[in-house]
Enzyme design. Structure first.
Site, short mmCIF file in Angstrom:
data_model
loop_
_atom_site.label_atom_id
_atom_site.label_comp_id
_atom_site.label_asym_id
_atom_site.label_seq_id
_atom_site.Cartn_x
_atom_site.Cartn_y
_atom_site.Cartn_z
N PHE A 21 -15.35 3.75 7.16
CA PHE A 21 -14.00 4.11 6.76
C PHE A 21 -13.78 4.08 5.24
O PHE A 21 -12.67 4.27 4.77
CB PHE A 21 -12.97 3.19 7.44
CG PHE A 21 -13.19 1.71 7.18
CD1 PHE A 21 -12.74 1.11 6.01
CD2 PHE A 21 -13.83 0.92 8.13
CE1 PHE A 21 -12.93 -0.24 5.77
CE2 PHE A 21 -14.04 -0.44 7.91
CZ PHE A 21 -13.59 -1.02 6.72
N LYS A 46 0.81 -1.22 0.00
CA LYS A 46 0.00 0.00 0.00
C LYS A 46 0.86 1.28 0.00
O LYS A 46 2.05 1.23 0.28
CB LYS A 46 -0.94 -0.04 1.22
CG LYS A 46 -1.91 -1.23 1.18
CD LYS A 46 -2.92 -1.14 2.32
CE LYS A 46 -3.87 -2.32 2.29
NZ LYS A 46 -4.94 -2.18 3.31
N GLU A 66 -9.80 -10.31 -7.38
CA GLU A 66 -8.87 -9.19 -7.19
C GLU A 66 -7.69 -9.28 -8.17
O GLU A 66 -7.27 -8.26 -8.73
CB GLU A 66 -8.37 -9.18 -5.74
CG GLU A 66 -9.50 -8.84 -4.76
CD GLU A 66 -9.13 -9.04 -3.30
OE1 GLU A 66 -10.00 -8.79 -2.45
OE2 GLU A 66 -7.98 -9.44 -3.00
N TYR A 81 -12.51 -1.63 -3.76
CA TYR A 81 -13.00 -1.83 -2.38
C TYR A 81 -14.51 -1.65 -2.27
O TYR A 81 -15.02 -1.39 -1.16
CB TYR A 81 -12.28 -0.86 -1.44
CG TYR A 81 -10.90 -1.31 -1.03
CD1 TYR A 81 -10.71 -2.44 -0.24
CD2 TYR A 81 -9.76 -0.61 -1.42
CE1 TYR A 81 -9.45 -2.86 0.16
CE2 TYR A 81 -8.48 -1.02 -1.02
CZ TYR A 81 -8.34 -2.15 -0.23
OH TYR A 81 -7.08 -2.56 0.17
N ARG A 96 2.95 -6.81 8.86
CA ARG A 96 2.31 -5.63 9.46
C ARG A 96 2.96 -5.24 10.79
O ARG A 96 3.04 -4.06 11.12
CB ARG A 96 0.81 -5.86 9.61
CG ARG A 96 0.09 -5.73 8.27
CD ARG A 96 -1.36 -6.12 8.37
NE ARG A 96 -2.12 -5.84 7.17
CZ ARG A 96 -3.21 -6.51 6.82
NH1 ARG A 96 -3.65 -7.50 7.58
NH2 ARG A 96 -3.85 -6.20 5.72
N ASN A 132 -1.99 0.10 6.70
CA ASN A 132 -1.47 -1.16 7.24
C ASN A 132 -0.56 -1.94 6.27
O ASN A 132 -0.47 -3.14 6.33
CB ASN A 132 -2.61 -2.03 7.77
CG ASN A 132 -3.60 -2.44 6.70
OD1 ASN A 132 -3.45 -2.04 5.55
ND2 ASN A 132 -4.57 -3.25 7.06
N ARG A 176 -2.14 -14.70 4.75
CA ARG A 176 -2.75 -13.92 5.84
C ARG A 176 -2.00 -14.12 7.15
O ARG A 176 -1.90 -13.21 7.97
CB ARG A 176 -4.24 -14.22 5.94
CG ARG A 176 -4.98 -13.58 4.76
CD ARG A 176 -6.45 -13.90 4.73
NE ARG A 176 -7.22 -13.20 5.73
CZ ARG A 176 -7.67 -11.95 5.62
NH1 ARG A 176 -7.37 -11.23 4.55
NH2 ARG A 176 -8.40 -11.41 6.57
N HIS A 217 -2.10 -5.57 1.61
CA HIS A 217 -3.41 -6.22 1.49
C HIS A 217 -3.17 -7.68 1.14
O HIS A 217 -2.23 -8.00 0.42
CB HIS A 217 -4.22 -5.56 0.36
CG HIS A 217 -5.43 -6.35 -0.03
ND1 HIS A 217 -6.60 -6.29 0.68
CD2 HIS A 217 -5.65 -7.23 -1.05
CE1 HIS A 217 -7.50 -7.10 0.11
NE2 HIS A 217 -6.94 -7.67 -0.94
#
Ligand code: CMP
Length: 138
Positions: free
Chosen positions: A58, A10, A127, A50, A103, A113, A86, A116
């Site tokens: 948010f 990100k 995605e 998103y 993270r 963060n 993950r 993704h």
């Protein structure tokens, strides 16, 4: 298909110079790169990606942040890719992320963060196809 996942590094992480270190953690954890690009999303594109979060409080902040600077988008391959990735990235909120996760090392907050990771095999396909054509996967 349970051997591929989709990731983005990100804008917070790319702007702080963490791109190389984060890619290194992914590769050292056994993920191989099937597709990758350095790209800046427009607000409309980030909003579309998103869209599932459209009703969340948010959403506006998320879209603004994700279109604020360049990202790295990539498709990664490994057995059990979605779940293992993950685990590697850690909890969405870095305050809860385990030691040794991406993270924990590089994320600043729940919004910014660092990375993704897809949350299901189905979303990994959706995605990945948002960013990459068949010709861009090797
Ligand atoms: P990601 O895994 O990319 O998917 C949705 C994103 O929404 C998530 O990471 C966070 O960056 C963001 N997000 C989730 N909860 C919040 C929150 N409470 N405030 C801001 N951003 C959030």
């Amino acid at each position: 298909m349970n051997n591929s996942t989709f990731t983005m590094i990100k804008p917070d992480a790319t702007s702080k110079g963490y791109t190389g270190a984060i890619l290194d953690m992914m590769v050292k954890a056994g993920f191989s790169i099937k597709a990758m690009k350095w790209i800046k999303l427009s607000a409309a594109q980030a909003g579309e990606f998103y869209a599932v979060h459209k009703e969340r409080p948010f959403y506006g902040e998320l879209v603004e942040f994700m279109s604020s600077g360049p990202i790295v988008a990539a498709i990664l391959e490994k057995e059990n890719a979605v779940a293992d990735f993950r685990t590697l990235i850690g909890a969405t909120n870095p305050a809860n992320a385990e030691e040794g996760t991406i993270r924990k090392a590089y994320a600043a907050s729940i919004g910014e963060n660092a990375v993704h990771g897809s949350d299901s095999d189905e979303n990994a396909q959706i995605e990945g196809s948002f960013f990459f054509s068949g010709l861009e996967r090797f």
